[in-house]
Design a protein around this motif. Structure first.
Motif, PDB file in Angstrom:
ATOM      1  N   GLY A  58      30.043  36.069  22.029  1.00 44.19           N
ATOM      2  CA  GLY A  58      30.426  34.760  22.536  1.00 44.19           C
ATOM      3  C   GLY A  58      30.141  34.672  24.026  1.00 44.19           C
ATOM      4  N   ASP A  59      30.023  33.447  24.524  1.00 45.03           N
ATOM      5  CA  ASP A  59      29.719  33.248  25.942  1.00 45.03           C
ATOM      6  C   ASP A  59      30.585  32.109  26.472  1.00 45.03           C
ATOM      7  OD1 ASP A  59      28.435  33.467  28.434  1.00 45.03           O
ATOM      8  OD2 ASP A  59      26.489  33.812  27.485  1.00 45.03           O
ATOM      9  N   THR A  60      30.609  31.974  27.786  1.00 42.35           N
ATOM     10  CA  THR A  60      31.404  30.912  28.405  1.00 42.35           C
ATOM     11  C   THR A  60      30.814  29.546  28.065  1.00 42.35           C
ATOM     12  OG1 THR A  60      30.116  31.201  30.420  1.00 42.35           O
ATOM     13  CG2 THR A  60      32.199  32.377  30.279  1.00 42.35           C
ATOM     14  N   PHE A  61      31.578  28.477  28.331  1.00 43.49           N
ATOM     15  CA  PHE A  61      31.155  27.128  27.974  1.00 43.49           C
ATOM     16  C   PHE A  61      29.807  26.771  28.602  1.00 43.49           C
ATOM     17  CE2 PHE A  61      35.726  26.800  27.309  1.00 43.49           C
ATOM     18  CZ  PHE A  61      35.822  25.993  26.171  1.00 43.49           C
ATOM     19  N   VAL A  94      18.910  43.227  19.541  1.00 44.78           N
ATOM     20  CA  VAL A  94      18.522  41.841  19.790  1.00 44.78           C
ATOM     21  C   VAL A  94      19.800  41.057  20.057  1.00 44.78           C
ATOM     22  CG1 VAL A  94      17.609  39.738  18.729  1.00 44.78           C
ATOM     23  CG2 VAL A  94      16.407  41.916  18.434  1.00 44.78           C
ATOM     24  N   THR A  95      19.835  40.325  21.170  1.00 37.66           N
ATOM     25  CA  THR A  95      21.046  39.619  21.577  1.00 37.66           C
ATOM     26  C   THR A  95      20.811  38.117  21.615  1.00 37.66           C
ATOM     27  OG1 THR A  95      21.787  41.496  22.932  1.00 37.66           O
ATOM     28  CG2 THR A  95      22.763  39.346  23.405  1.00 37.66           C
ATOM     29  N   LEU A  96      21.655  37.397  20.908  1.00 34.87           N
ATOM     30  CA  LEU A  96      21.739  35.944  21.032  1.00 34.87           C
ATOM     31  C   LEU A  96      23.119  35.619  21.581  1.00 34.87           C
ATOM     32  CD1 LEU A  96      20.105  34.660  17.702  1.00 34.87           C
ATOM     33  CD2 LEU A  96      19.029  34.969  19.945  1.00 34.87           C
ATOM     34  N   ALA A  97      23.186  35.300  22.870  1.00 33.60           N
ATOM     35  CA  ALA A  97      24.457  34.942  23.499  1.00 33.60           C
ATOM     36  C   ALA A  97      24.808  33.515  23.103  1.00 33.60           C
ATOM     37  CB  ALA A  97      24.344  35.074  25.013  1.00 33.60           C
ATOM     38  N   LEU A  98      26.053  33.317  22.648  1.00 32.77           N
ATOM     39  CA  LEU A  98      26.444  32.041  22.040  1.00 32.77           C
ATOM     40  C   LEU A  98      27.631  31.425  22.787  1.00 32.77           C
ATOM     41  CD1 LEU A  98      26.338  33.299  18.336  1.00 32.77           C
ATOM     42  CD2 LEU A  98      24.577  31.958  19.507  1.00 32.77           C
ATOM     43  N   TYR A 127      15.200  41.848  22.813  1.00 25.57           N
ATOM     44  CA  TYR A 127      15.043  40.398  22.917  1.00 25.57           C
ATOM     45  C   TYR A 127      16.406  39.825  23.280  1.00 25.57           C
ATOM     46  CZ  TYR A 127      14.145  35.502  21.824  1.00 25.57           C
ATOM     47  OH  TYR A 127      14.020  34.141  21.909  1.00 25.57           O
ATOM     48  N   PHE A 128      16.412  38.880  24.217  1.00 28.50           N
ATOM     49  CA  PHE A 128      17.672  38.266  24.672  1.00 28.50           C
ATOM     50  C   PHE A 128      17.437  36.775  24.849  1.00 28.50           C
ATOM     51  CE2 PHE A 128      20.560  36.547  27.771  1.00 28.50           C
ATOM     52  CZ  PHE A 128      21.756  37.221  27.589  1.00 28.50           C
ATOM     53  N   ASP A 129      18.403  35.986  24.372  1.00 25.02           N
ATOM     54  CA  ASP A 129      18.366  34.552  24.624  1.00 25.02           C
ATOM     55  C   ASP A 129      19.799  34.041  24.656  1.00 25.02           C
ATOM     56  OD1 ASP A 129      17.454  32.023  25.134  1.00 25.02           O
ATOM     57  OD2 ASP A 129      16.220  31.855  23.322  1.00 25.02           O
TER      58      ASP A 129
END
Length: 624
Positions: free
Chosen positions: A115-118, A180-184, A150-152
């Motif tokens: 999870g990521d900040t707003f 592989v990271t998908l920050a959400l 991979y990061f996005d």
């Protein structure tokens, strides 16, 4: 199709498959998660909405451990199937970093969904947000960039489409794979969007097997034919490619001996005529002597780390040349090698055909096979339990010997750190291609127990052993709870030697005198040399839900290991071990490892260690 971003992502992942050699696998077979405000209403709700049939969920206890479990699963699946890991923002996300580094170093696929900040910043800062005064677009998830392949960061729902496709591509790519990271951002996870149905159609990612370039193959064949003392080093790429049969056929046709890295051990069974055991700092005497005299080294599927090359001191023949047989051109060119960039199975098969009729000198073959038999006698000595010693406290090597007499090709042994990797690399007799599971790319303490859980999920019904010292156990025992919850009967063997034994030995060798490595009370002079700490690791394992068998001596231990092997619930065998003597202990290191020693010191141990360091370092060479 109106779905939240999180719902769309879960549905997309459930429709992704890999294919190699005509066999299909789920790309993401399950999702691990620990929920907090950063993912509970997004990914958590999406997993609930989608349901376990489409995306099974596994409840973890520690974010790093969840990644280790996912790595164990993917490695056992030959990198053809993987797991995702979902966390909240803040500490949940940063706890992923160590696991991500381990996955990327070892080239093992794992999908990280922190999870990521707003994204819209309605409240700034939110709980657990780190503020960077000079960069408003950074969050703690950016710590995952250098350890991800991979990061996005998905700041808009529609951005998920290209990012998810790229993530799946990298996970399935045999060269680029890793973490592989998908920050959400938590608001984007819950935001609705109108998605094209084609995004959720079943998609199959072909895992390619590139064949070697004709010119590179011809040059490699010429080098093999010209070599008098060739050696093949088998790395983890042999396992990832499923190239064990091709390797055996190549070795049997040419008589070229095969040594193995930690990741490659088991590429040939220990009793194959061409197998000479581990190579490098933790290798066997026969393999390291062959490496010192080799005029050609075929480095097959290995990254050639410092442990394998003995910190660039192992290959001493002035005429030595290298063939870099690797899927990744970066690794294929190491040590100024002649590159053979290809899938390991395809390259070994074609190289065998290209050298048809060629075989090493029979005297060379006879000599290394005899040297291997002599080494096996040293293994027997290290494993032996002398008559009358059933009541003695075991050495670590004797514990391995008892396991050696118990297991068959079905068993899987997992380890990563401490003194065990060295003993295992030198002594263990691998009976199957996947029995030996030592994570030594990152050598991460705490990997073993969660990795055993992930491996057991990928290989149900097979006995899976996590071998841990007391230091490693204290790092990360949390997934014992998950194993109990899921009814996965892993076997955990705790070897308690009251401290960081491996680092204590290294410290003594480099002039550190074992400083700060014992688990003891402070003595009169303030050092940790008092009585051992009254820590009861067996009681701790029992408190987490394991069945625990305490042992006092070799006789108890023999029975306990046999009982654990047939247990149908998670079971721990606890044993205190003693320091081996020079007669019954494992053979010492057969090659050097570069750990710099203080250039100036007043203490005698450090002065002598520096003298030895200078002597060894003088043998280092550049291969050009």
């Amino acid at each position: 199709m109106k779905l939240t971003t999180a719902q769309a992502l879960v549905r997309f992942l459930a429709a992704q498959y890999t294919e190699r050699d005509g066999r299909h696998h789920r790309l993401i077979a399950a999702t691990w998660g620990i929920f907090g405000h950063g993912n509970v209403a997004g990914i958590g709700q999406a997993l609930l909405e989608t349901g376990p049939a489409a995306m099974p969920f596994l409840q973890g206890r520690n974010e790093q451990a969840m990644v280790h479990a996912a790595v164990g699963y993917a490695r056992q699946c030959g990198r053809l199937s993987a797991h995702a890991v979902s966390t909240s923002i803040g500490p949940g996300a940063t706890n992923l970093v160590t696991g991500a580094a381990l996955a990327t170093v070892n080239r093992i696929p794992v999908l990280l969904l922190p999870g990521d900040t707003f994204a819209t910043r309605p409240a700034d800062p939110v709980l657990q947000q780190i503020e960077i005064p000079h960069a408003g677009d950074l969050s703690v998830n950016d710590t995952l960039r250098p350890v991800s392949r991979y990061f996005d960061r998905i700041t808009r729902p529609e951005a998920l489409v290209p990012a998810a496709l790229q993530a799946a591509r990298v996970l399935a790519d045999p060269v680029q794979t890793g973490a592989v990271t998908l920050a959400l951002p938590q608001d984007v996870q819950a935001e609705v969007h109108d998605w094209p149905p084609a995004f959720f159609a079943e998609r199959v990612w072909h895992v390619r097997r590139p064949r070697p370039d004709r010119e590179e193959l011809a040059e490699a064949a010429r080098a093999v034919r010209a070599a008098a003392r060739p050696l093949l080093i088998a790395g983890g790429g042999i396992r990832h490619s499923g190239a064990q049969a091709a390797l055996a056929a190549f070795a049997e046709a040419t008589g070229i001996p095969v040594a193995s890295t930690q990741a490659g051990k088991g590429a040939l069974p220990y009793d194959h005529p061409a197998d000479v055991g581990g190579v490098g700092h933790t290798g066997t005497q026969v393999a390291d002597e062959l490496a010192r005299g080799a005029d050609l080294v075929i480095a097959a599927g290995t990254r050639l780390t410092d442990f394998t090359t003995a910190s660039a001191t192992l290959f001493q023949n002035p005429a030595v040349r290298f063939i870099g047989l690797n899927l990744d051109a970066y690794d294929a060119h190491k040590l100024a090698a002649r590159p053979l960039v290809a899938d390991a199975r395809e390259a070994l098969e074609e190289l065998r055909h290209a050298v048809t009729g060629h075989r090493v000198d029979p005297a060379y073959e006879t000599a290394y096979q005899q040297a291997k038999r002599v080494w096996e006698q040293r293994v027997d000595q290290a494993y032996a339990v002398p008559a009358g010693d059933e009541d003695a406290v075991p050495t670590q090597a004797q514990v391995l010997g008892l396991l050696d007499g118990l297991v068959d090709a079905d068993d899987i042994l997992i380890n990563a750190a401490g003194s065990l990797p060295g003993d295992l690399h030198k002594l263990w007799r691998a009976r199957s291609a996947d029995q030996y599971h030592v994570e030594y790319g990152y050598s991460c303490m705490g990997y073993e127990i969660p990795a055993a859980l992930g491996t057991a999920l990928a290989a149900p019904g097979r006995p899976v052993w996590a071998l841990v010292g007391d230091g490693t156990y204290l790092m990360n025992p949390t997934e014992i709870v998950t194993a109990v919850q899921e009814g996965v009967p892993i076997k955990v063997v705790i070897l308690d030697n009251h401290g960081y034994a491996s680092i204590g030995g290294l410290s003594a060798a480099v002039g550190g005198e074992g400083f700060g490595t014992a688990y003891r009370f402070r003595g009169p002079d303030g050092a940790y040399d008092g009585a051992p700490l009254p820590v009861d690791l067996a009681a701790n394992a029992a408190s987490l839900g394991m069945a625990v068998i305490r042992t006092r001596a070799l006789g108890d231990l023999r029975k306990a290991l046999a009982e654990a092997r047939t247990a149908d619930r998670p079971t721990c065998v606890y044993a205190q071990t003693r320091t081996p003597d020079t007669v019954s202990g494992p053979p010492p290191a057969q090659a050097w490892w570069d750990v710099p020693v203080a250039e100036t010191a007043t203490r005698t141990a450090a002065v002598r260690a520096r003298e030895e360091y200078d002597r060894q370092a003088a043998q280092r060479r550049r291969h050009l």
